[in-house]
Motif scaffolding. Structure first.
Motif: not given
Length: 603
Positions: A379-385
């Motif tokens: 998987i790919q994950v973005g920056q935690p917001q």
């Protein structure tokens, strides 16, 4: 019919010795002779829990002592797994509050204890680790009393029994200076102080508070029988969240005995049991009478405070290391997770292969990602917001209570780092040979803070935090100061070119490691991103070099854990997570695309 059952949850801050104590209780009751292999909750997250030394999923075990059955629920200590704690406390009549004799009551002790006190559970306090040097059991006892008083405990709850001891050495006593042989004083206190599970007559009611899975019988509903009696083969109603009622039949009933489960023909109120044959249930649903169903109030779980973008891996290296790489796999896995992970929420986006996942904090989300990569997902994950809320037309953000214990000489650096991120210092006092600092800080300010604090204090700081409330937005917070080093080409890096570029920053890859164009391979020593070529080899000629070549000396690469990498990435970067590797990359791998989108954002 009065049953001799005590249901007790063990609550404590991370690393204060909950699971060790449960082990000792199990040893003391000598149930290992009948130790059998079984399929249960412990197996799901075993490796992760062992490696990190933390409890992630609550566990049920039971022991027998003096004709009394004691059901013990081991709970997680991290505030990120608060969802676990909130639901399992519903099964208990009392709590065992475990406190470290040196550290005292920590922020997450407060979080779990506040939940237990509001449910009216009777506490027993265990001051653990009194064998440690410079421990302060009497001070800690006072501190726990003050904490309970501040949390609004009743007089009955404030009149708690305190035991002192060392769960590691396996002894408990009412006086910390008198060492005893074993932990029977604790078992006696549980039997004498914790109220027996009440027996309520009437139509059956049971709330499902956790679930288990077995490859033979499917999903298993676990909960405490609130009222009446449940019998094997009996017809029941399942009361769902939306008010619908489904008719079903109980196939088998198991109760927890020792480390395993035992099949029984029926179970009455006050006992914790596992039911098979119930289909399509969710945590919080009520099992009720077939003719006159009455639903119990649903479990309320605190809102998530953070979200992350989850998407399929579309990097040049996709599919090389994982088994599950499609959006269908990702969707099924995330929806399976929210069935048992109550504090998690999943939202679909306008793209079919991208999902927004909401959780309690970085650790909560990273445990999910780590579990998935071990199962073979890419998987790919973005920056935690951080999740913002509009309250009365004003933007509010989550504020956390941060506690840092640090050697005195480093306390100035820590205060400076936290105040840069809009943290406000509320308490500063000595604690043994450490300085104890407490701050209120926006949740955004915590992202990436742990790395900086550990660097500034040479790894000696102990940090903990918990969510307090939503408060008005505190303004911009400075993020990472340094830019990224980005790979220009795809292929293995060479020692020759990495050596020549070492003055540009710190590298995250070693020579010979395969990288792709657009991958973040290091941290630039300045604030901007630059693209570099680390694939270039040395130009070979047939001329002898005058003197000799300098030997290449390369600084080892900087290693990141999953949480550190999640906190490190910027808005325009993604984290690629596969069963074997964690890579950082730009969202747009092509340099021209990056420039085009940068211009568009500026306009």
């Amino acid at each position: 019919m009065s049953q001799n059952i005590r249901n007790i949850a063990i609550i404590a801050h991370v690393d204060h010795g909950k699971t060790t104590l449960v082990d000792k209780i199990i040893h003391a009751s000598k149930i290992f002779s009948e130790h059998q292999h079984f399929d249960d909750l412990i197996l799901d997250n075993n490796d992760l829990e062992r490696e990190r030394g933390i409890t992630i999923v609550s566990k049920n075990v039971s022991v027998r002592y003096k004709d009394v059955k004691i059901n013990i629920i081991d709970t997680p200590g991290h505030a990120d797994f608060g969802g676990e704690v909130e639901r399992v406390l519903k099964m208990a009549d009392g709590v065992l509050l475990l406190v470290d004799a040196f550290e005292g009551a920590m922020p997450q002790t407060r979080f779990v204890l506040s939940k237990a006190i509001s449910l009216g559970l009777k506490p027993i306090v265990v001051v653990n680790k009194v064998d440690k040097e410079n421990c302060r059991p009497d001070e800690v006892h006072e501190q726990v009393f003050d904490l309970m008083f501040n949390l609004g405990a009743t007089e009955d709850q404030l009149d708690f029994v305190t035991l002192y001891g060392s769960s590691k050495q396996g002894w408990m006593s009412t006086d910390w200076q008198q060492k005893t042989e074993d932990i029977t004083p604790l078992l006696d206190a549980i039997v004498n102080v914790i109220p027996a599970a009440p027996t309520l007559d009437g139509t059956p009611q049971m709330q499902i508070t956790s679930l288990d899975y077995s490859s033979f019988v499917g999903r298993i509903a676990i909960g405490r029988v609130h009222r009446g009696t449940l019998t094997e083969g009996e017809a029941i109603s399942l009361c769902k969240r939306d008010g619908t009622i489904k008719k079903m039949r109980i196939k088998e009933i198991h109760v927890f005995e020792g480390l395993g489960k035992v099949k029984v023909p029926s179970v009455s109120s006050g006992e914790i049991c596992a039911l098979t044959g119930i289909e399509g249930f969710e945590i919080g649903d009520t099992i009720a009478d077939a003719e006159m169903p009455e639903a119990l109030a649903r479990i309320s779980i605190d809102e998530p405070t953070m979200n992350m973008l989850f998407t399929i891996n579309n990097s040049p290296f996709f599919g090389k290391e994982g088994k599950f790489v499609t959006s269908r796999h990702l969707r099924d896995r995330l929806y399976k997770e929210i069935e048992k992970n109550l504090a998690l929420r999943v939202e679909e986006t306008d793209k079919e292969d991208t999902f927004l996942v909401y959780g309690r904090g970085i650790l909560h989300l990273s445990v999910l990602i780590e579990t998935m990569r071990r199962e073979g997902y890419e998987i790919q994950v973005g920056q935690p917001q951080v999740i913002f809320k509009d309250i009365d037309g004003q933007r509010h953000e989550p504020i956390e209570h941060l506690v840092v214990d640090v050697p005195e000489e480093s306390s100035g650096k820590v205060i400076e780092l936290v105040t840069q991120r809009k943290g406000e210092l509320s308490i500063m006092e000595p604690k043994g040979d450490l300085q104890h600092l407490e701050f209120n800080i926006p949740a955004r300010g915590l992202i990436g803070l742990r790395n900086n604090v550990l660097t500034a204090t040479a790894g000696e700081a102990i940090m903990n935090h918990r969510f307090i409330s939503y408060e008005p937005h505190k303004g911009p917070i400075p993020g990472r100061i340094n830019g990224s080093l980005i790979s220009l080409e795809t292929g293995p890096g060479t020692a020759y070119s990495i050596d020549k570029l070492q003055d540009r920053g710190v590298f995250f890859v070693d020579p010979g490691e395969e990288v792709y164009a657009g991958q973040v391979i290091g941290e630039h020593s300045r604030g901007n991103d630059i693209t570099i070529n680390i694939q270039k080899g040395k130009q070979l000629t047939n001329m002898r070099a005058s003197g000799s070549d300098n030997n290449v000396k390369i600084v080892p690469k900087k290693q990141f854990s999953l949480e550190e990498a999640m906190e490190y990435i910027q808005k325009d970067e993604l984290l690629e997570v596969t069963p074997k590797s964690i890579r950082m990359r730009k969202i747009y791998l092509d340099e021209n695309d990056r420039k085009r989108y940068e211009k568009r954002d500026e306009e």
